[in-house]
Scaffold this active site. Structure first.
Site, PDB file in Angstrom:
ATOM      1  CG  ASP A 302      -2.830  -8.483  -2.401  1.00 27.01           C
ATOM      2  OD1 ASP A 302      -2.212  -8.215  -1.192  1.00 27.01           O
ATOM      3  OD2 ASP A 302      -3.735  -9.200  -3.045  1.00 27.01           O
ATOM      4  CD  GLU A 320      -1.304 -11.323  -1.556  1.00 23.77           C
ATOM      5  OE1 GLU A 320      -0.019 -12.183  -1.799  1.00 23.77           O
ATOM      6  OE2 GLU A 320      -1.643 -11.546  -2.145  1.00 23.77           O
ATOM      7  CD  GLU A 321       1.854 -13.850   2.906  1.00 25.26           C
ATOM      8  OE1 GLU A 321       2.303 -12.315   3.583  1.00 25.26           O
ATOM      9  OE2 GLU A 321       3.017 -14.480   2.352  1.00 25.26           O
ATOM     10  CD1 TRP A 438       3.622  -3.701  -5.027  1.00 29.98           C
ATOM     11  CD2 TRP A 438       4.408  -2.364  -6.275  1.00 29.98           C
ATOM     12  NE1 TRP A 438       3.515  -4.728  -6.075  1.00 29.98           N
ATOM     13  CE2 TRP A 438       4.052  -3.756  -7.002  1.00 29.98           C
ATOM     14  CE3 TRP A 438       5.055  -1.415  -7.386  1.00 29.98           C
ATOM     15  CZ2 TRP A 438       4.182  -4.094  -8.230  1.00 29.98           C
ATOM     16  CZ3 TRP A 438       4.878  -1.536  -8.482  1.00 29.98           C
ATOM     17  CH2 TRP A 438       4.557  -3.268  -9.247  1.00 29.98           C
TER      18      TRP A 438
HETATM   19  N1  AR6 Z   1       0.637  -0.583   5.300  1.00 34.85           N
HETATM   20  C1  AR6 Z   1       1.611   0.615   4.655  1.00 34.85           C
HETATM   21  N2  AR6 Z   1       2.426  -0.477   4.584  1.00 34.85           N
HETATM   22  C2  AR6 Z   1       3.127  -1.970   4.624  1.00 34.85           C
HETATM   23  C3  AR6 Z   1       2.060  -2.823   5.520  1.00 34.85           C
HETATM   24  C4  AR6 Z   1       0.570  -2.028   5.525  1.00 34.85           C
HETATM   25  N3  AR6 Z   1      -0.562  -3.075   6.404  1.00 34.85           N
HETATM   26  N4  AR6 Z   1       2.410  -4.081   5.789  1.00 34.85           N
HETATM   27  C5  AR6 Z   1       3.763  -3.591   4.775  1.00 34.85           C
HETATM   28  N5  AR6 Z   1       4.584  -2.313   4.757  1.00 34.85           N
HETATM   29  P1  AR6 Z   1       5.674  -7.102   2.324  1.00 34.85           P
HETATM   30  P2  AR6 Z   1       6.728  -7.725  -0.718  1.00 34.85           P
HETATM   31  C6  AR6 Z   1       5.493  -1.885   4.007  1.00 34.85           C
HETATM   32  O1  AR6 Z   1       7.443  -7.546   2.155  1.00 34.85           O
HETATM   33  O2  AR6 Z   1       8.084  -7.110  -0.459  1.00 34.85           O
HETATM   34  C7  AR6 Z   1       3.806 -11.924   0.922  1.00 34.85           C
HETATM   35  O3  AR6 Z   1       4.513 -12.663   0.882  1.00 34.85           O
HETATM   36  C8  AR6 Z   1       6.227  -2.707   4.945  1.00 34.85           C
HETATM   37  O4  AR6 Z   1       7.538  -2.090   4.667  1.00 34.85           O
HETATM   38  O5  AR6 Z   1       4.576  -7.654   2.306  1.00 34.85           O
HETATM   39  O6  AR6 Z   1       6.301  -6.573  -2.158  1.00 34.85           O
HETATM   40  C9  AR6 Z   1       3.502 -11.851  -0.828  1.00 34.85           C
HETATM   41  O7  AR6 Z   1       2.332 -13.212  -0.777  1.00 34.85           O
HETATM   42  C10 AR6 Z   1       6.971  -3.997   4.530  1.00 34.85           C
HETATM   43  O8  AR6 Z   1       8.405  -4.573   4.342  1.00 34.85           O
HETATM   44  O9  AR6 Z   1       5.479  -6.735   0.041  1.00 34.85           O
HETATM   45  C11 AR6 Z   1       4.332 -11.799  -1.904  1.00 34.85           C
HETATM   46  O10 AR6 Z   1       5.143 -13.155  -1.254  1.00 34.85           O
HETATM   47  C12 AR6 Z   1       6.575  -3.796   3.118  1.00 34.85           C
HETATM   48  O11 AR6 Z   1       5.554  -2.488   3.360  1.00 34.85           O
HETATM   49  C13 AR6 Z   1       5.982 -11.273  -0.922  1.00 34.85           C
HETATM   50  O12 AR6 Z   1       5.739 -10.673   0.315  1.00 34.85           O
HETATM   51  C14 AR6 Z   1       6.681  -4.276   1.685  1.00 34.85           C
HETATM   52  O13 AR6 Z   1       5.847  -5.927   1.807  1.00 34.85           O
HETATM   53  C15 AR6 Z   1       5.523  -9.798  -1.539  1.00 34.85           C
HETATM   54  O14 AR6 Z   1       6.781  -8.644  -0.862  1.00 34.85           O
END
Ligand code: AR6
Length: 544
Positions: A302, A320-321, A438
């Site tokens: 996550d 995550e959401e 991530w």
């Molecule tokens: N499976 C694989 N890859 C994925 C998926 C999935 N289901 N969904 C997204 N990606 P992000 P962060 C890829 O922005 O930067 C939330 O608000 C996709 O390339 O969710 O760690 C949390 O609560 C996407 O751009 O993660 C935190 O506050 C990338 O993973 C914050 O976002 C990153 O996804 C974390 O942000």
């Protein structure tokens, strides 16, 4: 090879399970009450739960203190009420909740009024615009009617059954502690029903000085979940949650879920520059298609916020959401998990998925019922492990490559993926980890770096890794090629750590590509392994 653009690289996924069959992977520690594991339901002496009815609640005494979740039905939960003379009296809050929810609720206005009747402090600020939009405009008329006629009265029952369903106190998973909580899915449903009606005491304040300031929001409207009208993705998130309630009130799920906080003092984290683990000794699978939640039988990462759930009850709609609304049982972590420190992670074992979805971010949509066939372990948990680790947000690219930042992310990932591993063992640990970009979306990180850091953390913990590039075939190839190079030249985790830190000290880091740099230093400074063919990744055959 008709479809090489879409195929995977590295080892097949099945090599990450730990056995030939998908579900033969070893189980996580079974549910058993102990001083650091609170089990809120009764575990039969056999240790195994029946799989046709929900387990009975564990008996216990309500605890109204700073170590436990303050429950809405506690005798000590009081609320100021003004009488007709203008005098203020303290009333039992649960009596107010019971009386408000026992009256007929026929539309979103009734629902809003009921919620406000025991949250009077918010009568001028909570307008419920999003909720009204959902039920008056967004849903089909029949859908809204069905919700208020059939589903809502059942959600009320579920919420009001809380004192019966959760009798033992729920400990808070506080910082610096390795502690677990196990709840039945039925208990979680009742707790979530209370969150839906915003009944948790002391959880509505957004002030930094409030008692629960270091915890995520849990009452659904504290972070204005019922207010948003500007983005449809919020209404779609609400649809997923309503669907979850429809499902659980129709047929109560019979399993359980364990939440384990893992906290490792910095002195017990690996000494990264000294690590001699070979990158090439770790099985790696990289693929551009599929998503993490589809990687059955692996530990699914996550991409968390340090406040679990991130914007799930607010505006966010990224990884995550989305995960939390299609698997709402994960949301109950927000009730008791204190904000994660850099050396902490949360493992959630047993949650079920209820909704299908399409799109992402603004285009996110509920796409109907999902029936989850994941088998249960002998403790009645779905064999689904979701690992919450929060990357650090980066405004400036250069910061992300700094030694402290790199060490922080390595420790964070390692604390997570080393959950329930034998740290002394040189053997691979199963199941493997399913992850991806991530920290590289909302948090602005760089996939070239984050993929290597996760590879290093997994190599250190000996857990095989599957990387889902979210449609990016170039990234798939970059990662596979870099892995091949590091394998061929027998690069260790410690060496790679030093190379990355050296890269961050170059003057023009922003303009340089990490992979290009690594290729130069690795080839310049090392002998390739004598049998290059041995550990080179082979391009996969296309999956059908
Ligand atoms: N499976 C694989 N890859 C994925 C998926 C999935 N289901 N969904 C997204 N990606 P992000 P962060 C890829 O922005 O930067 C939330 O608000 C996709 O390339 O969710 O760690 C949390 O609560 C996407 O751009 O993660 C935190 O506050 C990338 O993973 C914050 O976002 C990153 O996804 C974390 O942000």
């Amino acid at each position: 090879d008709m479809d090489s653009s879409n195929s995977w690289r590295g080892v097949p996924l099945s090599e990450l399970y730990g056995s030939q069959s998908l579900w033969g992977a070893p189980e996580f520690p079974l549910v058993s009450p102990s001083y650091n594991h609170a089990v809120l339901y009764h575990v039969p002496s056999s240790g195994c739960v029946a799989n046709d009815r929900p387990p009975k609640p564990q008996i216990g005494q309500d605890k109204w203190d700073s170590e436990h979740v303050r429950m809405p039905f506690s005798d000590q939960s009081l609320y100021p009420v003004e009488d007709s003379n203008g005098d203020t009296h303290l009333k039992k809050r649960w009596d107010m909740i019971e009386s408000a929810l026992s009256k007929p609720i026929r539309n979103s206005q009734d629902l809003a009024n009921a919620i406000l009747s025991y949250n009077t402090k918010f009568k001028n600020t909570w307008k419920f615009k999003g909720l009204h939009k959902l039920f008056n405009e967004y849903l089909e008329e029949e859908e809204s009617e069905y919700f208020f006629d059939v589903t809502l009265p059942e959600i009320v029952k579920l919420a009001l059954a809380l004192p019966k369903l959760v009798q033992a106190p729920i400990p808070l998973l506080r910082q610096h502690k390795n502690r677990s909580v196990s709840l039945s899915q039925q208990q979680i449903a009742s707790l979530l029903a209370n969150a839906f009606f915003c009944t948790f005491p002391r959880r509505n304040s957004t002030k930094r000085t409030s008692e629960y300031a270091s915890y995520p929001f849990i009452n659904f409207n504290t972070y204005r979940f019922y207010e948003a009208t500007d983005s449809d993705s919020n209404l779609e998130k609400l649809k997923c949650i309503c669907h979850y309630f429809r499902r659980v009130v129709t047929k109560v799920p019979v399993g359980s879920v364990t939440f384990s906080r893992r906290s490792v003092p910095p002195r017990d984290c690996p000494s990264w520059p000294r690590s001699e683990r070979l990158i090439g000794s770790l099985p790696l699978h990289v693929e551009p298609h599929n998503t993490i939640e589809d990687a059955s039988a692996l530990i699914q990462v996550d991409f968390a916020n340090k406040y679990l759930g991130g914007g799930v009850l607010g505006h966010g709609c990224v990884q995550e959401e989305i995960r939390f609304v299609i698997c709402p049982e994960l949301m109950i972590s927000m009730l008791f998990t204190e904000v994660l420190r850099p050396n902490e992670a949360l493992m959630m074992i047993g949650s079920e998925r209820y909704s299908k979805y399409t799109g992402y971010g603004h285009s996110f949509q509920f796409a109907g019922d999902f029936s989850d066939h994941t088998p249960r372990d002998s403790s009645g948990r779905r064999r689904c492990a979701v690992l919450a680790i929060d990357a650090a947000p980066y405004a400036a690219v250069t910061q992300e490559f700094k030694r402290e930042a790199v060490t922080r992310e390595l420790n964070k990932a390692w604390v997570g993926v080393s959950f329930d591993t034998d740290l002394q063992s040189d053997r691979l640990q199963f199941p493997g980890v399913a992850t991806g970009n991530w920290g590289c979306g909302a948090f602005g990180g760089t996939p070239q770096l984050k993929s290597l850091l996760q590879l290093m953390a997994c190599a250190q913990a000996r857990r095989p890794m599957a990387y889902f590039t979210f449609g990016d075939t170039q990234l798939r190839d970059d990662i596979a090629n870099m892995y091949n190079l590091l394998s061929r030249y027998n690069v260790t985790v410690g060496q790679l750590y030093k190379y990355i830190v050296r890269f961050s000290q170059e003057k023009d880091v922003v303009y340089k590509r990490l992979h290009h740099y690594l290729e130069q230093v690795v080839k310049g400074g090392k002998e390739p392994s004598p049998n290059p063919g041995d550990d080179v990744m082979e391009t996969s055959i296309t999956e059908d």
